[in-house]
Design an enzyme around this catalytic site. Sequence first.
Site, PDB file in Angstrom:
ATOM      1  N   PHE A 165      33.774  42.467  28.768  1.00  0.00           N
ATOM      2  CA  PHE A 165      33.539  41.862  30.030  1.00  0.00           C
ATOM      3  C   PHE A 165      34.989  42.103  30.628  1.00  0.00           C
ATOM      4  CE2 PHE A 165      33.941  38.745  33.195  1.00  0.00           C
ATOM      5  CZ  PHE A 165      32.912  39.262  33.848  1.00  0.00           C
ATOM      6  N   LYS A 203      43.411  34.606  35.831  1.00  0.00           N
ATOM      7  CA  LYS A 203      42.649  33.448  35.791  1.00  0.00           C
ATOM      8  C   LYS A 203      43.960  32.330  35.320  1.00  0.00           C
ATOM      9  CE  LYS A 203      38.357  34.630  33.609  1.00  0.00           C
ATOM     10  NZ  LYS A 203      37.686  34.368  34.919  1.00  0.00           N
ATOM     11  N   ASP A 227      43.328  43.397  27.791  1.00  0.00           N
ATOM     12  CA  ASP A 227      42.879  42.681  28.577  1.00  0.00           C
ATOM     13  C   ASP A 227      43.003  41.100  28.212  1.00  0.00           C
ATOM     14  OD1 ASP A 227      41.341  41.028  30.589  1.00  0.00           O
ATOM     15  OD2 ASP A 227      39.790  42.419  30.870  1.00  0.00           O
TER      16      ASP A 227
END
Length: 404
Positions: free
Chosen positions: A145, A259, A230
């Site tokens: 993801f 984030k 990531d």
Amino acid sequence: MIEDKLRTPGAVRDAERWTAHNYHPLPVVISSAEGAWLTDVDGRRYLDCLAGYSALNFGHRHPELIRAAHEQLDRLTLTSRAFIHDQFADFCRELAQLCGKDLVLPMNTGAEAVETGIKVARKWGYQVKGVAPGQANIVVAEGNFHGRTTTIVSFSTDEDARADFGPYTPGFTVVPYGDLDALTAAIDENTVAVLLEPIQGEQGVVVPPEGYLPGVRRVCTERNVLFIADEIQSGLGRTGATFACEHEGVVPDMYLLGKALGGGIVPVSAVAADAAVLGVLKPGQHGSTFGGNPLACAVATEVVRLLATGEFQRRSAELGARLHAGLQALVGKGLLAVRGRGLWAGLDIDPALMSGREACERLMERGVLAKDTHGSTIRLAPPLVITEEEIDHAVAQLAAVLAG
């Protein structure tokens, strides 16, 4: 009726009436928050065990981050990258130093950081590695993801994220996550990068086999391929280290961050790499109107300074051990398996008992908020400011839910 006096049912109905249904949220309507706790429109409090998918690593409204945001709001919020503002250099320098890299490229969202990493890797491949024009490929993993742009969903293996959004962007080779032999075999003369999550978050907090990440690092070095990590969910203290890669002593060529970098206040993402990689970009080749804006930089600089103390990494490691011990005690008592690192856990609930959605709804009724994924799996990612007592409370509520 009591329900008629509550605001939540009407607010839920309004949200469903006026919002595109790209999410399936729990029927709770939050109006305020502090630390690890949320309060809904009817005054009921909930322990936040999701933390905005790690965007709230430092809790809701951390005082230092709120102070930095207020101070910057009174001075300057946006210039665009057409000019240099007084918060920009500090942010880029301090984040680069935290990452151990030469350069930082600020963006806004995690998906933008991933898109930036893809573009940089391709340009590096053509200009530095010498890949033939238009032939660059990137190796990625099943269960990944990395976001939901059209390019990113092109190499997703989640049909909910991918189906009906074609035609798909070429240039990606998908291999099983954790399978070093398959990854090695997929690399050819046109491969410019391997793009991986050190721990797969959306898939259910899946930790790769020991030795996998060092093996990826070794193969990438041997084959002259960039290793892109990531760390948008796994990074910035979540796993008990600044970056999840650190648990196996691995340093990627490029970090993708987001984030938690915005402190739960503003969207902030960044790509960090050495000049030999990020230096391939020249003016006009990539950019963002809001990327690296003064407000974002002011907040994100404070985030980096909080991480530089090591306090939050230690908290995640120590409290994470407590969380995982409590969860492991529930294996065989409604849980089939527990995975994760630090204050991050994926729990597989016995599907004969209930789905992940049902478990989250029952936890909500007990004042704990979490998120399901892939059927009977739920994820726990509480803010790093959570206390021992609050962890024990969350585990006790889960145990009660599983016991029926």
